[in-house]
Every structure is written in C-alpha cells, then in structure tokens.
Design a protein around this motif. Structure first.
Motif, mmCIF file in Angstrom:
data_model
loop_
_atom_site.group_PDB
_atom_site.id
_atom_site.type_symbol
_atom_site.label_atom_id
_atom_site.label_comp_id
_atom_site.label_asym_id
_atom_site.label_seq_id
_atom_site.Cartn_x
_atom_site.Cartn_y
_atom_site.Cartn_z
ATOM 1 N N UNK A 17 4.728 2.183 1.440
ATOM 2 C CA UNK A 17 5.781 2.577 0.497
ATOM 3 C C UNK A 17 6.408 3.905 0.907
ATOM 4 N N UNK A 18 5.594 4.830 1.357
ATOM 5 C CA UNK A 18 6.110 6.127 1.813
ATOM 6 C C UNK A 18 6.957 5.946 3.063
ATOM 7 N N UNK A 19 6.505 5.111 3.985
ATOM 8 C CA UNK A 19 7.257 4.857 5.223
ATOM 9 C C UNK A 19 8.619 4.238 4.905
ATOM 10 N N UNK A 20 8.643 3.277 3.999
ATOM 11 C CA UNK A 20 9.909 2.640 3.610
ATOM 12 C C UNK A 20 10.829 3.662 2.957
ATOM 13 N N UNK A 21 10.291 4.492 2.074
ATOM 14 C CA UNK A 21 11.092 5.520 1.406
ATOM 15 C C UNK A 21 11.677 6.498 2.416
ATOM 16 N N UNK A 22 10.887 6.865 3.429
ATOM 17 C CA UNK A 22 11.376 7.796 4.442
ATOM 18 C C UNK A 22 12.482 7.178 5.302
ATOM 19 N N UNK A 23 12.478 5.880 5.437
ATOM 20 C CA UNK A 23 13.530 5.205 6.193
ATOM 21 C C UNK A 23 14.779 4.979 5.348
ATOM 22 N N UNK A 24 14.597 4.642 4.087
ATOM 23 C CA UNK A 24 15.718 4.298 3.215
ATOM 24 C C UNK A 24 16.454 5.534 2.692
ATOM 25 N N UNK A 50 0.822 -1.208 0.000
ATOM 26 C CA UNK A 50 0.000 0.000 0.000
ATOM 27 C C UNK A 50 0.860 1.264 0.000
ATOM 28 N N UNK A 51 0.264 2.346 -0.376
ATOM 29 C CA UNK A 51 0.972 3.617 -0.542
ATOM 30 C C UNK A 51 1.587 4.101 0.767
ATOM 31 N N UNK A 52 0.882 3.958 1.856
ATOM 32 C CA UNK A 52 1.414 4.400 3.151
ATOM 33 C C UNK A 52 2.675 3.652 3.538
#
Length: 109
Positions: free
Chosen positions: A6-13, A2-4
């Motif tokens: 994906x955003x959380x992973x992007x913010x961590x990576x 889900x989009x949420x």
C-alpha cells in the motif's frame, strides 16, 4: 493488501496526482489570462470530428494585423448539439502576442 504494498502504491500514485493537478491549474490560469487579455476575431468552423467520446473542431480565423488566416484544431469541451454547423461563422478569442494560443467561443462572450 499488505502495508508495504500500500505504501509503495501510494508513493507511485501521489506524484502522478500532483502532476495532474499542476497541469490542470496551469491550464485554468492560461484560460483565465486568455479571457482577460485576449482579442476576439471572427472565424469559420471548418470541421468537426469525434475521437472516442470527445468532439474536436478545426476553425480558421485571421488575427488583427495578419495577412493570412490561421487554422487551429482543439477538443470541444461540449456536446455535439452545442456546436455550430460546419461552415458557420464563429468567434475566436486569441492571444495577440501569440495567435496560435486561441480557442473557439461557443457563445457571445
């Protein structure tokens, strides 16, 4: 995914990727400075060992004006067949202001 999430992973990576890029850039600049300002000394290859897929070397050299030789270990960024034999003479480029900052040269440069 889900989009949420994906955003959380992007913010961590993203911060990790930026930190790794900054470390690599700093190391490259340090190598360039050492190449431009460093002195070359003759040394001796003391040991070669393998950790995983990486080879490491230990060598000894005496910086200009030093009374005692300095021993340094580093990861060799090459194949084992490109390294001289243990006991061979090697050339070392080092920072005259801080001889602990040194690297073994693999060729005549």
């Amino acid at each position: 995914m889900n989009t949420g999430l994906m955003i959380a992973v992007a913010l961590l990576v993203a911060p990790l990727a930026v930190a790794l890029w900054l470390l690599a850039r700093r190391a490259r600049r340090e190598r360039e400075r050492l190449d431009a300002e460093g002195l070359v000394a003759e040394g001796q290859l003391l040991d070669i060992w393998q950790e995983g897929t990486a080879f490491h070397v230990r060598y000894r050299f005496t910086p200009a004006g030093a009374a005692e030789p300095d021993t340094k270990s580093e990861m060799a960024s090459c194949l084992r067949v490109e390294l001289p034999e243990v006991g061979a003479s090697v050339r070392v480029r080092y920072d005259p202001k801080s001889p602990r900052r040194a690297r073994m040269l693999r060729n005549a440069s």
